[in-house]
Structure formats: C-alpha cells, structure tokens
Design a protein around this motif. Structure first.
Motif, PDB file in Angstrom:
ATOM      1  N   ARG A  70      32.823  46.404   9.641  1.00 45.79           N
ATOM      2  CA  ARG A  70      31.726  45.578   9.112  1.00 45.79           C
ATOM      3  C   ARG A  70      32.136  44.941   7.796  1.00 45.79           C
ATOM      4  O   ARG A  70      31.711  43.857   7.459  1.00 45.79           O
ATOM      5  CB  ARG A  70      30.499  46.445   8.908  1.00 45.79           C
ATOM      6  N   ARG A  71      32.981  45.638   7.036  1.00 46.27           N
ATOM      7  CA  ARG A  71      33.405  45.148   5.726  1.00 46.27           C
ATOM      8  C   ARG A  71      34.427  44.027   5.863  1.00 46.27           C
ATOM      9  O   ARG A  71      34.297  42.974   5.259  1.00 46.27           O
ATOM     10  CB  ARG A  71      34.035  46.311   4.983  1.00 46.27           C
ATOM     11  N   VAL A  72      35.446  44.296   6.713  1.00 45.65           N
ATOM     12  CA  VAL A  72      36.566  43.363   6.840  1.00 45.65           C
ATOM     13  C   VAL A  72      36.084  41.981   7.253  1.00 45.65           C
ATOM     14  O   VAL A  72      36.543  40.966   6.753  1.00 45.65           O
ATOM     15  CB  VAL A  72      37.586  43.906   7.863  1.00 45.65           C
ATOM     16  N   LEU A  73      35.072  41.939   8.143  1.00 47.62           N
ATOM     17  CA  LEU A  73      34.641  40.663   8.716  1.00 47.62           C
ATOM     18  C   LEU A  73      33.985  39.747   7.691  1.00 47.62           C
ATOM     19  O   LEU A  73      33.809  38.561   7.928  1.00 47.62           O
ATOM     20  CB  LEU A  73      33.679  40.916   9.882  1.00 47.62           C
ATOM     21  N   ARG A  74      33.579  40.287   6.534  1.00 51.22           N
ATOM     22  CA  ARG A  74      32.914  39.449   5.532  1.00 51.22           C
ATOM     23  C   ARG A  74      33.902  38.618   4.737  1.00 51.22           C
ATOM     24  O   ARG A  74      33.498  37.725   4.016  1.00 51.22           O
ATOM     25  CB  ARG A  74      32.145  40.344   4.568  1.00 51.22           C
TER      26      ARG A  74
END
Lengths: 178, 308
Positions: free
Chosen positions: A106-110
């Motif tokens: 979820r973090r990487v995709l931001r």
C-alpha cells in the motif's frame, strides 16, 4: 499529451485499472522464468537481473489475490532446479521478497515510479544479502561486490516492468471519448 | 490534522492464513530444504521431478540464441568463412600429424600394458553436447548442456572442448545434464606437470578467481607457463588431457606451501560445443567405505565430496 499512445506513460493514480487476468499473470511469470534461463556470457551474465524476482515483486504488489508467498516459493523451487543451486535458496529469497511486497504494497504504490525503484532496489539487495548469508554460512566462498549488481539492474528495470505489465489493465479508450 | 487510513483493513473475505504465517511456514520449509540438500543430499528424486516441469522452459530458452546464431551464419561474409576454413584446415593438418604418431604410440603402449598386466582401457566413447545456459548462481560455476541420461551421459564423466578439460558432469536429468566447471570452488582434479611429471592437485576457487595448485612445496620445480595435464590417477579423467597453464608462482619458504595459480586452457567460460567423455578406465567395484559406515551411525558427517 498524445491520446494515441496513452499507455506507454505510467498510469495516473486516479486512473481506474481493469482487473488483472490470472492467465496474464501466469504467462508473464513463465516468460520471466524463461528469461532467467537464457544462455548469456560475459557482461550480459554479470549484469543479468533476476527477471523472475522483479516480476514476482510486481505481481505481489499489484495482484496479491493471485501471487503471494506460496506462488513465490514454488517459482523459487523451479529456479533452484534450473540453476542447480541448493534446494531452497531461491525459494527462501522469493518467499521473503513476496512477504515484504505484501507488507509494503500500500505504501510503495503511492510513490512515483523512480522512487518505487529505489525501494525495490533496497528489497532486492536485502534478498540477495539473505541468500549470501545462507550460502556463506553453509561454507560457500565470499563472492565479490559485483554480486549485488543484478539486484540493482533489476531495480533500474522496475519502471519499464511496471509500465509493460500494466498495459493489459489500462482501460481501452474508444475513439468516441477522444 | 491528517487522518490516517486504518492500517489493518478488516477481513471481510476469508483469504486463508495471513502473509506472516505463510512467510514463517514457507521460510522454515525453505531452510529445512537447504539444510537437507547441503548436508545429506536426500532431495535428488524431488529435483528430478521438478526438472521434468522445467524442461520445456529450458529448451525454449535456448531457442533465441540458436535463431540469432542461424541468422548470423546466414549473413556471415564469404571472406570470414574462408578464413575460418583456412584456420581449421591448418589445425587439422597439425593434429593429423600428431594423431599419426599417436596410433603407433597407442599400440606400443597397449603392448607394454599387456606385458605389465595393467587394467585394460575401455574404448572411450564421447558424446558431443551444446551448452544450453550457464547457471546464474554466484556461488558456483555450472553449465547446463543439452544431453542427459537418454544420450548416455553419466554423472562423473569428464567434459572437454577442443583445447582441454572444461569440467565434469555432476548431475544428470533425463534430457539435460549439469556440468561443474574447473573453476568451481568444489571442483578438484588430479594433474601433473607435462614437463617433469610432478603430480599435483588443482582446485577451483569460485567465480572470478583463478584456480590454484594445492599442497605444492615452495621448492617444487614449477615454472610460470608450464602445462598441466590430467594424471588420470582418479580414474575419472583420461590421462594426458591439457588442463591449465601455471599463471603465477609465489614462493615463501616461511609458508608450508607455495601459492600457485593457474589459467585453464580449455574454454571454461566461452566454449559452446563440448564433448562428454565416457569413463576410460574400468574401475573395480567401490569397496565398503569404513568412514561412511561409521558416519551412518553418527549423524552430521554424511556429506560426500563432489568432483575429482
């Protein structure tokens, strides 16, 4: 901005992607395995990234419904036989990679793609380090620092991988909407 | 204030065990596999089964290279072909002269051997193989070649190219085989100096490092440039095949042994066409190994040495 070729730019964060087809996931994983077994020599061999690791990472982040720790482990076993390495070496690395991807997804995709690539580099180097630890612990000689080059090359390829693997999920724009 | 998204989304859908549980499970299985494979080599059967699944991909991966080579051949210039032809003819003439001498020598040798009642050499058959791909692993030096048990390739057979020894078959599958190269850390080969017959043991040192001659006294008669040939003492490698040339000799009489590095003469890192030699000497049946029998009682000592 050209509307003819919208697909070669990374998807906007507000663009709604179509669901991933499991068949496409399987095909790309097979293609990555195939790329890993290509006969290379010299510089190509030294630079060759682990295509399978990068592809697995991508799908673990984008399609955790289909690709997770179990699939990564099984692909690792295939790689172990293909390379004639110790059983479980790639399997362990890919398992950890898949878990890390699931944890950070979820973090990487931001982040924009190049910042994702930096994080991917960290993940791939960590997994290479894990394999190094296991092998040196088991009595293998310490390889030279070029050992980490394939992991970095893999991270450099991350933006290209992301764009390519995203293509079939981009919504088709009919000419009417242009 | 920015409100954060909830970190743990409630589990609306049942998805089996959590990723953490899976990580622990598959991680432990992997480590167990690593241990079993490194220590006891119990998993050869499993490896054979997985190899069957992998085989189509292995074959397919060799195709692009073959196609490229075919295209390259098609567009190769006439001059290049003529030059290559010339070089090959010259080489043929050179080896032809040697081979004529060799026939008489072999005959004499045979007679002498029969006088001495030594074990007869078997007719050594050879299988031509092509490299499918090189292993990616940085910890070992291995090749996969395109013939396996179906073509009569057996584990332990020596692998050579036109210039010298390249390695040894260490694992066979139905249709492919794994070759461990001379430069692998676990590969050891008995050699002798062609010039004076001094026996030595040559061991690989891993990727990017030159193999070395082990256990040679600092006063041994070894010079840079000397050719090493197989001594044939192990019964694996036929006698007298070129292996390597001495690259550096460091003598320090304070040390127990000289530090001697060598350069393989065979195309260990480049040859694509290789020859697998069948074992040339009829070995007597292996005797019961007393160490092994003892090791069976004591766990943790069952690891067998590879190569050499």
């Amino acid at each position: 901005m050209s509307f003819r070729l919208p697909s070669l730019a990374p998807a906007d964060s507000n663009e709604v992607l179509r669901p991933v087809k499991p068949l496409f996931v399987a095909l790309t994983l097979a293609a990555a395995l195939f790329s890993n077994l290509l006969p290379l020599a010299g510089t190509g061999l030294a630079l060759r990234p682990d295509f399978l690791a990068v592809t697995l990472l991508y799908w673990c982040i984008q399609a955790p419904r289909y690709v997770g720790v179990g699939v990564a482990w099984a692909m690792g076993l295939l790689m172990d036989v293909g390379d004639g390495t110790l059983f479980g070496q790639h399997a362990l690395a890919y398992t950890v990679l898949a878990y890390a991807a699931e944890y950070f997804r979820r973090r990487v995709l931001r982040f924009p793609l190049w910042q994702q690539a930096v994080q991917v580099a960290a993940l791939l180097v960590f997994c290479a380090g894990l394999v190094l630890f296991v092998r040196v612990f088991g009595g293998a000689p310490m390889p030279r620092l070029t050992y980490f080059v394939p992991a970095l090359v893999g991270a450099l390829l991350w933006p290209a991988f992301s764009v390519l693997l995203q293509l079939p999920q981009r919504p088709v724009r009919s000419s009417a909407t242009l | 204030m920015v409100s954060h998204l909830p970190v743990d989304t409630p589990a609306f859908f049942h998805r089996g065990p959590s990723p953490a549980a899976r990580l622990v499970f598959f991680g432990l299985v992997s480590i167990a596999l690593l241990f079993l494979d490194a220590r006891y080599r119990y998993l050869e059967q499993v490896r054979q089964v997985v190899a069957v699944v992998l085989h189509p991909v292995q074959r397919a991966a060799a195709l692009p290279g073959a196609v490229l080579a075919g295209v390259g051949d098609y567009f190769a210039s006439k001059q290049a072909l003529a030059e290559e032809n010339e070089a090959l003819k010259q080489r043929l003439a050179e080896t032809g002269v040697k081979a004529q001498g060799a026939a008489t020598l072999a005959q004499e040798n045979e007679q002498l051997k029969s006088l001495l009642e030594t074990r007869a050499r078997l007719d050594s058959g050879a299988t031509a193989v092509t490299v499918l791909y090189t292993g990616r692993d940085a910890f070992q030096q291995k090749l996969v070649v395109d013939k396996g048990r179906d073509a009569g390739v057996a584990a332990g057979a020596a692998v050579v190219d036109a210039d010298g020894i390249v390695g040894q078959v260490t694992r066979t599958y139905p249709y492919v085989a794994e070759v461990t190269l001379l430069t692998d850390k676990d590969h050891v080969i008995p050699v002798k100096l062609e010039r004076n017959g001094v026996r030595a043991v040559m061991a690989g040192a891993g990727a990017g490092r030159a193999p070395e001659l082990r256990f040679m006294s600092p006063t041994a008669d070894v010079r840079v440039g000397d050719l090493l040939v197989t001594s044939g003492l192990d019964g694996t490698y036929p006698q007298g095949l070129a292996v390597a040339r001495i690259a550096t000799v460091e003598r320090d009489t304070g040390q127990m042994f000289a530090r001697i590095t060598v350069t393989p003469v065979g195309g260990v890192d480049r040859s694509e066409q290789l020859l697998v030699l069948a074992r040339s000497v009829a070995l007597p049946p292996r005797p019961e190994d007393p160490v092994e029998a003892e090791a069976a009682k004591k766990p943790g000592r069952g690891r067998t040495a590879r190569g050499g």
